[in-house]
Design a protein around this motif. Structure first.
Motif, short mmCIF file in Angstrom:
data_model
loop_
_atom_site.label_atom_id
_atom_site.label_comp_id
_atom_site.label_asym_id
_atom_site.label_seq_id
_atom_site.Cartn_x
_atom_site.Cartn_y
_atom_site.Cartn_z
N PHE A 330 0.82 -1.20 0.00
CA PHE A 330 0.00 0.00 0.00
C PHE A 330 0.87 1.26 0.00
O PHE A 330 0.64 2.18 -0.79
CB PHE A 330 -0.93 0.00 1.21
CG PHE A 330 -1.56 1.34 1.48
CD1 PHE A 330 -2.64 1.78 0.73
CD2 PHE A 330 -1.05 2.18 2.47
CE1 PHE A 330 -3.20 3.03 0.97
CE2 PHE A 330 -1.61 3.42 2.71
CZ PHE A 330 -2.69 3.84 1.96
N TYR A 331 1.83 1.30 0.90
CA TYR A 331 2.70 2.48 0.96
C TYR A 331 3.52 2.60 -0.32
O TYR A 331 3.72 3.71 -0.84
CB TYR A 331 3.61 2.40 2.18
CG TYR A 331 4.45 3.63 2.39
CD1 TYR A 331 3.98 4.70 3.15
CD2 TYR A 331 5.72 3.74 1.82
CE1 TYR A 331 4.75 5.84 3.34
CE2 TYR A 331 6.49 4.88 2.00
CZ TYR A 331 6.01 5.91 2.76
OH TYR A 331 6.77 7.05 2.93
N TRP A 332 4.03 1.49 -0.83
CA TRP A 332 4.87 1.51 -2.03
C TRP A 332 4.10 2.06 -3.23
O TRP A 332 4.63 2.89 -3.98
CB TRP A 332 5.38 0.10 -2.31
CG TRP A 332 6.12 -0.03 -3.60
CD1 TRP A 332 7.42 0.33 -3.85
CD2 TRP A 332 5.62 -0.57 -4.83
NE1 TRP A 332 7.75 0.05 -5.15
CE2 TRP A 332 6.67 -0.50 -5.78
CE3 TRP A 332 4.39 -1.10 -5.22
CZ2 TRP A 332 6.52 -0.94 -7.09
CZ3 TRP A 332 4.25 -1.54 -6.52
CH2 TRP A 332 5.29 -1.46 -7.44
N TYR A 333 2.87 1.59 -3.42
CA TYR A 333 2.13 1.97 -4.62
C TYR A 333 1.43 3.32 -4.47
O TYR A 333 1.62 4.23 -5.27
CB TYR A 333 1.11 0.89 -4.98
CG TYR A 333 0.31 1.22 -6.22
CD1 TYR A 333 0.88 1.14 -7.48
CD2 TYR A 333 -1.03 1.63 -6.13
CE1 TYR A 333 0.16 1.45 -8.61
CE2 TYR A 333 -1.75 1.95 -7.25
CZ TYR A 333 -1.16 1.86 -8.50
OH TYR A 333 -1.87 2.19 -9.61
N PHE A 334 0.60 3.45 -3.41
CA PHE A 334 -0.24 4.63 -3.29
C PHE A 334 0.51 5.86 -2.82
O PHE A 334 0.05 6.98 -3.03
CB PHE A 334 -1.41 4.36 -2.35
CG PHE A 334 -2.46 3.47 -2.95
CD1 PHE A 334 -3.42 3.99 -3.80
CD2 PHE A 334 -2.47 2.12 -2.69
CE1 PHE A 334 -4.38 3.18 -4.37
CE2 PHE A 334 -3.43 1.29 -3.24
CZ PHE A 334 -4.39 1.82 -4.09
#
Length: 484
Positions: A330-334
């Protein structure tokens, strides 16, 4: 002599001390007034030390400062993960091997079918501009335009599905990335067609969070926006290839003629986000190889053939590491990827997610964790259904069924097997969320949301991959799954 003087001095001092004490307890002497904080001996209420109150952990106490308990929970969580990591390392050793990952690309760099399919997606998006130009010039051709648009969107959905399903050389990770890119382009083009149709019909609709669209579709001039940063484009001056491809690259699914733009590009910000992308990507790969793959290889039976007790143990062992990897994703993509892309394009709207971790229901979670998808579904599915007379329950159920189809489309075709677990899990969330909202709410609803996240979508992905390995009898190292 000196000792005699010392003794005499001591007697005088003691006499003075006694005299001072006598003065302090003499009732005939005026006493100093007592402060309000001092206890009066003749007041029994002030001498009592008990009052009516609740315990701090009781609901009616009104106490809400649990920072110490939160810190203790964090410490226990860290120690638990350290213990799991050490136990995993002692049992399996170091499984992460980036050299093998690089060797996949260097071994045969010209046989990457996923890269070729993704590059071909540019050609499928290009006809959208010419279709809109044709509809702008030729009046009364809406039916023909609708057919052309439908064919274009149909090809964007079916072509990659057929190619990924039929090609044996493509891996599940390459197929997943291919399907993801094509479905994103299809959603973007649907929004592109819809917005241009609103302008073409002369009834544009306002978009939440942006300025109201201009009602006159025949305006060809450009004017400065409110901030004076760039010129605003009016319909039909937006029907250009450059405008379309900027929208395709922008981190949004909803089209509009003028996007909020920043004045300049911050290079330091891009470097920080890019470093995060590289580090977190390799961290996810390492955790998958170190935690997920050994647990999958421990049970080489299909899910429906495992005993209930063993299945429960298997799920619980996979729940924590899979959810941990999901949080990193989640943190990596968004945050890292989308913010880096937005900074490169000077795209101003950076609201890619809200505080989904505070959601008190599963429905609220889905409306907060993926804002680009939520805006698209709200703008092009939910509100049009309400506009056509459907109630909120029917519109909401349609949105979740459509989302379930998207998830099943992205998972089943790259794995070349259809289990429909994700579809039924997504479809069941609406009635389940409504039931939980009536029974629970507030903090209990947030706890139920976290339980569903730990045992929900990330676990569904792992169940698909588990049966994929069983079905294809993969004897090779599992790191090959994640590359082209």
């Amino acid at each position: 002599m000196e000792s005699f003087l010392f003794i005499g001095f001591g007697i005088k001092m003691s006499g003075k001390r006694k005299k001072k004490i006598n003065i302090s307890i003499n009732p005939e002497m005026p006493q100093p007034e007592m402060n309000d904080t001092e206890v009066r001996q003749d007041d029994p209420e002030r001498l009592s030390c008990h009052v009516l109150c609740e315990s701090l952990l009781s609901y009616g106490s009104g106490f809400n400062n649990f920072q110490g308990i939160f810190n203790c929970s964090v410490v226990l969580l860290v120690l638990t993960h350290v213990h799991m990591s050490l136990e995993n390392f002692i049992r399996y050793g170091l499984l992460f091997d980036p050299v093998k990952i690089i060797s996949v690309f260097l071994k045969d760099p010209y046989k990457w079918p996923a890269v070729y399919l993704i590059a071909a997606s540019v050609l499928f998006a290009l006809p959208a501009v010419f279709i809109e130009r044709y509809l702008r010039k030729v009046r009364g051709s809406e039916s023909i335009g609708l057919v052309l648009q439908s064919v274009n969107l149909f090809l964007l959905v079916t072509f990659p599905a057929v190619m990924v399903y039929r090609m044996q050389a493509i891996t599940p990770a390459g197929g997943l990335l291919t399907m993801f890119v094509y479905i994103i382009i299809a959603l973007k083009l649907f929004s592109y067609y819809q917005v241009n149709r609103w302008y073409r019909e002369g009834t544009p609709r306002p978009v939440r969070g942006t300025s109201r669209m201009q009602a006159d579709p025949s305006v060809h001039q450009s004017r400065r926006n409110e901030r004076g940063q760039s010129k605003q484009i009016m319909y039909p001056m937006n029907l250009k290839v450059k405008d379309l491809y900027y929208f395709l690259l922008a981190p949004t699914l909803c089209y509009q003629l003028n996007f909020p733009r920043q004045k300049n590009c911050r290079q330091g910000y891009i470097i920080r986000r890019f470093i995060e992308m590289i580090f977190l990507f390799h961290l996810m790969l390492g955790l998958i190889q170190q935690w997920i793959v050994p647990n999958i290889h421990k049970s080489m039976k299909p899910i429906n053939e495992i005993e209930s007790t063993l299945l429960t143990e298997y799920i619980l062992k996979l729940a924590v590491p899979s959810h941990f990897i999901w949080l990193i994703f989640f943190y990596w993509y968004f945050h890292s990827c989308l913010n880096c892309l937005a900074e490169l394009l000077r795209f101003g709207d950076r609201q890619f997610y809200l505080d989904w971790w505070n959601a008190d229901s599963v429905l609220q979670f889905w409306s907060r964790w993926n804002i680009p998808a939520h805006k698209w579904l709200d703008r092009h599915v939910y509100r049009p259904l309400l506009h056509h007379g459907y109630d909120k329950w029917q519109a909401r159920m349609t949105v979740f069924l459509l989302s379930a189809c998207f998830y099943e489309y992205l998972i089943a075709i790259p794995l070349k097997m259809f289990r429909f677990w994700m579809f039924f899990a997504m479809a069941a969330q609406v009635p389940l969320a409504c039931l939980m909202k009536r029974l629970f709410g507030g903090n209990f609803g947030n706890i139920f949301m976290w339980i569903s996240l730990v045992l929900g979508p990330p676990l569904m992905m792992l169940l698909y991959f588990h049966d994929y390995y069983i079905q294809h009898h993969r004897k090779d190292s599992s790191w090959r799954l994640f590359f082209f």
